[in-house]
Design a protein around this motif. Structure first.
Motif, PDB file in Angstrom:
ATOM      1  N   ASP A   4       3.829   7.994  -0.389  1.00 56.17           N
ATOM      2  CA  ASP A   4       3.775   7.734   0.920  1.00 56.17           C
ATOM      3  C   ASP A   4       3.958   8.947   1.748  1.00 56.17           C
ATOM      4  O   ASP A   4       4.324   9.757   1.168  1.00 56.17           O
ATOM      5  N   TYR A  47       7.023  11.772  -1.955  1.00 52.21           N
ATOM      6  CA  TYR A  47       6.823  11.346  -0.465  1.00 52.21           C
ATOM      7  C   TYR A  47       6.755  12.667   0.227  1.00 52.21           C
ATOM      8  O   TYR A  47       7.564  13.446  -0.033  1.00 52.21           O
TER       9      TYR A  47
ATOM     10  N   MET B   1      -0.624   3.818  -2.311  1.00 50.86           N
ATOM     11  CA  MET B   1      -0.729   3.151  -1.142  1.00 50.86           C
ATOM     12  C   MET B   1      -1.896   3.587  -0.304  1.00 50.86           C
ATOM     13  O   MET B   1      -2.122   4.776   0.442  1.00 50.86           O
ATOM     14  N   ALA B  20      -2.098   8.459   0.556  1.00 54.05           N
ATOM     15  CA  ALA B  20      -1.372   9.198   1.177  1.00 54.05           C
ATOM     16  C   ALA B  20      -1.579  10.885   0.899  1.00 54.05           C
ATOM     17  O   ALA B  20      -1.470  11.779   1.788  1.00 54.05           O
TER      18      ALA B  20
END
Lengths: 293, 155
Positions: A4, A47, B1, B20
């Motif tokens: 993400d 992330y 994602m 991403a």
């Protein structure tokens, strides 16, 4: 694999995201170093927390005394084209203009550069010579780290996990000082084999040195100040003999490694060569009548 | 994602689904079939992936697709208008400024980014603006000449 990607708009939000995802997260500013490391599989964040919309990390402020605050996400290009920085700390602008190549300077940031702390980067030694401080923010609040304590090893800094660099503070340099940054590299885009930053203030016409700061990069496990060479020059009349002596002293203060770009011995010699050159250039510029920073 | 995003490329709004970690370079080449940008080195040194983003020269291998959202992106494919070549493209042909052509899109865009900002650059300024674009064939001389010719209004 990156799962993400976030675009927080405040430092506080950024710190919360870092706290939430811990070691699995990385901030990304310009990405000019991080994305290379990710492709080489040296780091694999799950992330990514982009800093590009965090307004507090941008901008250059100057207070009434000429002290400067540079947002950590200021690009190298914005730094060396900033009228405030060109007037106040041209030494930093010279260093920023030598980072990488055109496209890298367009996106890469000063903050990202010092946090990455790669051997042969350019801004660190200029910032060391300018007595800069790093302001970091983490879950426990804000703290200020003088740059001499910031660089702790190859690719390592004194920042803790969960902290983000917010800004770099530079005290107003003494009036009349001149900065020279010299980068020894074979090609554009290369890291410095040796990077020398000199800030010099001379009394005229005596040429007595009243201010001297020397930052060196690429020649030890961290960018450093050549304090012994500085002590030798401080208060001396700048001439060939004392400059040669200072160069020798500086050569003894570094601890270079050998790699494909140069042997340790070569790097050590180049410290001497480029330091002499930088001091001479600074002295010439400082001796001109009406010379300013 | 997987995320659907809109990218503004060559004045067109294009919708594409990205992950991403996707790089702009890969999205351009593999999802949008804009193959002018190349993956030359994988180490961010060669400039074969160069595009213009937000008016500035960038290496698309060093840009996340997600961070390109909202920015105007120009690739080599967008330089010609209605079948008419851009002066830089004309100049590169006229001056023989390419051999294998691999670096050429990046070189032309580097020239364009420079001239858009600084229409009368010196030869030194041109050389400096090409500092992130490598060419293995030409020795750079004709590339510089071509860009200079456009700057001087000869093309």
């Amino acid at each position: 694999m990156v799962i993400d990607y976030f675009e927080p708009t405040t430092v506080s939000e950024t710190v919360s995201l870092l706290a939430k995802y811990g070691d699995d997260a990385s901030v990304i500013a310009g990405g000019q170093s991080l994305l290379v490391m990710m492709r080489q599989r040296l780091v694999s964040p799950k992330y990514l927390i982009s800093l590009k919309k965090v307004g507090e990390l941008n901008g250059v402020q100057e207070d009434a005394s000429g002290n400067l605050s540079i947002g950590a996400a200021t690009t190298h290009r914005d730094a060396f084209t900033s009228p405030v920085l060109r007037r106040g700390v041209p030494l930093l602008c010279q260093a920023a203009s030598k980072v990488g190549s055109t496209a890298i300077r367009n996106l890469g940031t000063i903050g990202g550069n010092i946090c990455h702390n790669e051997l042969g980067a350019d801004p660190p030694q200029a910032l060391l010579a300018l007595n800069a401080k790093a302001v970091c923010v983490g879950a426990t609040g804000e703290r200020t780290i003088p740059l001499e304590k910031f660089f702790t090893g190859y690719f390592e800094t004194a920042m803790n996990p969960g902290e983000v660099l917010k800004m770099i503070e530079i005290p107003s340099p003494p009036p009349g000082t001149v900065g020279v940054y010299l980068k020894h590299a074979l090609r554009a885009g290369d890291l410095a084999i040796v990077g020398v930053a000199v800030l010099l203030g001379l009394e005229t016409p005596s040429k007595k040195c009243r201010e001297i700061r020397i930052g060196l990069g690429g020649v030890a496990s961290v960018p450093l100040r050549a304090y012994k060479a500085e002590q030798l020059l401080q208060g001396s009349v700048i001439g060939a003999d004392v400059v040669n002596e200072a160069a020798y002293v500086a050569m003894s203060e570094v601890d270079p490694v050998s790699d494909t770009h140069g042997s340790a011995d070569y790097r050590r010699k180049m410290v001497g060569v480029f330091l002499k050159r930088a001091i001479r250039q600074a002295a010439d510029a400082a001796s001109k009548p009406g010379s300013d920073v | 994602m997987k995320r659907p995003i809109h990218l503004k490329i060559n004045a067109q709004e294009l919708e594409v689904v990205v992950e991403a970690g996707d790089l702009l370079l890969d999205v351009l080449r593999e999802k949008l079939f804009l193959t002018g940008a190349r993956r030359g080195c994988d180490t961010s040194h060669c400039g074969a992936c160069t595009v213009i983003m937000g008016g500035k020269l960038v290496h698309s291998c060093l840009v996340l697709a997600l961070s390109a959202v909202g920015q105007e992106i120009s690739t080599i494919e967008g330089l010609e208008t209605d079948g008419k070549l851009h002066p830089l493209q004309e100049a590169f042909i006229r001056y023989g400024a390419f051999q294998c052509g691999y670096c050429t899109p990046g070189m032309i865009l580097a020239g364009k980014a420079l001239l858009d900002e600084s229409p009368r650059p010196t030869e030194e300024e041109i050389k400096r603006s090409l500092d992130g674009n490598l060419c293995r064939c030409t020795g750079y001389q004709k590339i510089i000449q071509a860009i200079l010719a456009v700057a001087e209004g000869k093309v």
